[in-house]
Scaffold this motif. Structure first.
Motif, PDB file in Angstrom:
ATOM      1  N   PHE A  51       0.852  -1.188   0.000  1.00 56.65           N
ATOM      2  CA  PHE A  51       0.000   0.000   0.000  1.00 56.65           C
ATOM      3  C   PHE A  51       0.887   1.237   0.000  1.00 56.65           C
ATOM      4  O   PHE A  51       2.057   1.173   0.347  1.00 56.65           O
ATOM      5  CB  PHE A  51      -0.951   0.013   1.205  1.00 56.65           C
ATOM      6  N   THR A  52       0.293   2.344  -0.399  1.00 56.32           N
ATOM      7  CA  THR A  52       0.976   3.631  -0.317  1.00 56.32           C
ATOM      8  C   THR A  52       0.049   4.611   0.385  1.00 56.32           C
ATOM      9  O   THR A  52      -1.172   4.528   0.252  1.00 56.32           O
ATOM     10  CB  THR A  52       1.352   4.191  -1.711  1.00 56.32           C
ATOM     11  N   ALA A  53       0.640   5.523   1.122  1.00 58.35           N
ATOM     12  CA  ALA A  53      -0.123   6.569   1.797  1.00 58.35           C
ATOM     13  C   ALA A  53       0.582   7.896   1.547  1.00 58.35           C
ATOM     14  O   ALA A  53       1.771   8.019   1.827  1.00 58.35           O
ATOM     15  CB  ALA A  53      -0.217   6.285   3.296  1.00 58.35           C
ATOM     16  N   ALA A  54      -0.152   8.838   0.992  1.00 61.21           N
ATOM     17  CA  ALA A  54       0.374  10.190   0.784  1.00 61.21           C
ATOM     18  C   ALA A  54      -0.375  11.104   1.753  1.00 61.21           C
ATOM     19  O   ALA A  54      -1.593  11.259   1.651  1.00 61.21           O
ATOM     20  CB  ALA A  54       0.153  10.635  -0.656  1.00 61.21           C
ATOM     21  N   ALA A  64      -6.217  21.834   7.025  1.00 61.94           N
ATOM     22  CA  ALA A  64      -5.649  21.926   5.681  1.00 61.94           C
ATOM     23  C   ALA A  64      -5.051  20.585   5.233  1.00 61.94           C
ATOM     24  O   ALA A  64      -4.535  20.482   4.125  1.00 61.94           O
ATOM     25  CB  ALA A  64      -4.576  23.012   5.641  1.00 61.94           C
ATOM     26  N   ALA A  65      -5.133  19.567   6.083  1.00 62.65           N
ATOM     27  CA  ALA A  65      -4.528  18.268   5.787  1.00 62.65           C
ATOM     28  C   ALA A  65      -5.244  17.567   4.637  1.00 62.65           C
ATOM     29  O   ALA A  65      -6.430  17.799   4.371  1.00 62.65           O
ATOM     30  CB  ALA A  65      -4.555  17.391   7.033  1.00 62.65           C
ATOM     31  N   LYS A  66      -4.496  16.686   3.972  1.00 65.38           N
ATOM     32  CA  LYS A  66      -5.023  15.861   2.885  1.00 65.38           C
ATOM     33  C   LYS A  66      -4.387  14.490   3.004  1.00 65.38           C
ATOM     34  O   LYS A  66      -3.240  14.368   3.446  1.00 65.38           O
ATOM     35  CB  LYS A  66      -4.683  16.459   1.524  1.00 65.38           C
ATOM     36  N   ALA A  67      -5.122  13.470   2.574  1.00 59.85           N
ATOM     37  CA  ALA A  67      -4.569  12.117   2.600  1.00 59.85           C
ATOM     38  C   ALA A  67      -5.131  11.294   1.451  1.00 59.85           C
ATOM     39  O   ALA A  67      -6.299  11.432   1.096  1.00 59.85           O
ATOM     40  CB  ALA A  67      -4.888  11.444   3.927  1.00 59.85           C
ATOM     41  N   VAL A 104      -9.512   8.718  -0.692  1.00 61.89           N
ATOM     42  CA  VAL A 104      -9.068  10.091  -0.923  1.00 61.89           C
ATOM     43  C   VAL A 104      -9.864  10.986   0.009  1.00 61.89           C
ATOM     44  O   VAL A 104     -11.101  11.009  -0.043  1.00 61.89           O
ATOM     45  CB  VAL A 104      -9.277  10.519  -2.397  1.00 61.89           C
ATOM     46  N   SER A 105      -9.171  11.718   0.872  1.00 63.09           N
ATOM     47  CA  SER A 105      -9.874  12.589   1.820  1.00 63.09           C
ATOM     48  C   SER A 105     -10.470  13.798   1.109  1.00 63.09           C
ATOM     49  O   SER A 105      -9.913  14.298   0.135  1.00 63.09           O
ATOM     50  CB  SER A 105      -8.926  13.057   2.927  1.00 63.09           C
ATOM     51  N   SER A 106     -11.613  14.231   1.627  1.00 67.54           N
ATOM     52  CA  SER A 106     -12.217  15.477   1.154  1.00 67.54           C
ATOM     53  C   SER A 106     -12.168  16.530   2.260  1.00 67.54           C
ATOM     54  O   SER A 106     -12.213  17.721   1.983  1.00 67.54           O
ATOM     55  CB  SER A 106     -13.659  15.251   0.691  1.00 67.54           C
ATOM     56  N   SER A 107     -12.082  16.069   3.514  1.00 63.73           N
ATOM     57  CA  SER A 107     -11.893  16.997   4.622  1.00 63.73           C
ATOM     58  C   SER A 107     -11.303  16.267   5.819  1.00 63.73           C
ATOM     59  O   SER A 107     -11.578  15.091   6.040  1.00 63.73           O
ATOM     60  CB  SER A 107     -13.204  17.694   4.992  1.00 63.73           C
ATOM     61  N   ILE A 108     -10.475  16.986   6.546  1.00 67.94           N
ATOM     62  CA  ILE A 108      -9.906  16.487   7.792  1.00 67.94           C
ATOM     63  C   ILE A 108     -10.080  17.612   8.798  1.00 67.94           C
ATOM     64  O   ILE A 108      -9.605  18.723   8.584  1.00 67.94           O
ATOM     65  CB  ILE A 108      -8.426  16.091   7.619  1.00 67.94           C
ATOM     66  N   LEU A 122     -14.117   6.330  -0.412  1.00 67.84           N
ATOM     67  CA  LEU A 122     -13.494   5.014  -0.416  1.00 67.84           C
ATOM     68  C   LEU A 122     -13.993   4.275  -1.656  1.00 67.84           C
ATOM     69  O   LEU A 122     -15.206   4.195  -1.882  1.00 67.84           O
ATOM     70  CB  LEU A 122     -13.867   4.222   0.841  1.00 67.84           C
ATOM     71  N   THR A 123     -13.063   3.755  -2.458  1.00 71.15           N
ATOM     72  CA  THR A 123     -13.421   3.030  -3.671  1.00 71.15           C
ATOM     73  C   THR A 123     -12.807   1.637  -3.619  1.00 71.15           C
ATOM     74  O   THR A 123     -11.594   1.484  -3.476  1.00 71.15           O
ATOM     75  CB  THR A 123     -12.910   3.772  -4.932  1.00 71.15           C
ATOM     76  N   ILE A 124     -13.688   0.638  -3.706  1.00 67.69           N
ATOM     77  CA  ILE A 124     -13.273  -0.766  -3.745  1.00 67.69           C
ATOM     78  C   ILE A 124     -14.085  -1.437  -4.851  1.00 67.69           C
ATOM     79  O   ILE A 124     -15.311  -1.292  -4.894  1.00 67.69           O
ATOM     80  CB  ILE A 124     -13.521  -1.491  -2.404  1.00 67.69           C
ATOM     81  N   LYS A 125     -13.416  -2.171  -5.716  1.00 66.59           N
ATOM     82  CA  LYS A 125     -14.054  -2.869  -6.838  1.00 66.59           C
ATOM     83  C   LYS A 125     -14.910  -1.920  -7.682  1.00 66.59           C
ATOM     84  O   LYS A 125     -15.987  -2.272  -8.144  1.00 66.59           O
ATOM     85  CB  LYS A 125     -14.907  -4.048  -6.352  1.00 66.59           C
TER      86      LYS A 125
END
Length: 184
Positions: A51-54, A64-67, A104-108, A122-125
């Motif tokens: 996995f990767t996490a940005a 202002a965070a994003k993930a 993919v975050s939209s708000s934190i 969250l996207t799966i399949k």
């Protein structure tokens, strides 16, 4: 005129540096993404090996965070080679057609000392849903440590098709747990 151009250039470089200064580098050796579910009412823990996490995070500006997290669905390790092969099949993750699950975050948002509320997609399949979950964050030396649990229903994402839709064998509830260590 040259002085104004130099000031403008230095200002733009400063803004660019400040914008990128919060981008953190994930330490894959210390980070984990797992899934916990029940099979025949017995808890099962599975680890995703790839996995990767940005993460773009500044403790002074948590809003202002994003993930973004990408998990290779074919890397699920249930502790048995036969089971690992089974979950890559069409009925489960269909890893050939959908090799990655993404968040993919939209708000934190700050939710108290060391706590955040994360919202995103969250996207799966190929099935995308809006999700929200609590997250804890703490400093560990020069690193930030992010821990959270995202509960999902596997059938929402068509994980377990056909005969596997029966939740008496494999429960619908799944807890995606993650521990991400990241630093400058």
């Amino acid at each position: 005129m040259k002085t104004i151009k130099k000031i403008a250039l230095v200002s733009m470089l400063g803004i660019a540096f400040a914008a990128s200064a919060a981008a953190l580098k994930t330490d894959p050796a210390k980070s984990t993404v797992t899934a916990t579910f029940k099979q025949m009412n017995v808890p099962v823990d599975a680890k995703f090996k790839k996995f990767t996490a940005a993460i773009d995070y500044d403790a002074a500006k948590p809003d202002a965070a994003k993930a973004t997290v990408e998990v290779e669905t074919g890397s699920m390790d249930l502790g048995d080679a036969e089971y690992n092969k089974e979950v890559t099949k069409k009925e489960w993750f269909n890893a050939a057609q959908f090799p990655k699950a993404t968040f993919v975050s939209s708000s934190i948002k700050a939710a108290g000392a060391g706590k955040l509320t994360v919202t995103g997609k969250l996207t799966i399949k190929g099935k995308a849903t809006d999700v929200s979950f609590p997250l804890t964050v703490k400093a560990d030396g020069k690193n930030q440590v992010f821990d959270g649990v995202l509960p999902i229903k596997r059938l929402t994402y068509n994980i377990g098709e056909g005969e596997w839709k029966d939740t008496s064998m494999v429960a619908d509830d799944v807890a995606i747990k993650f521990h991400v260590v990241a630093g400058q």
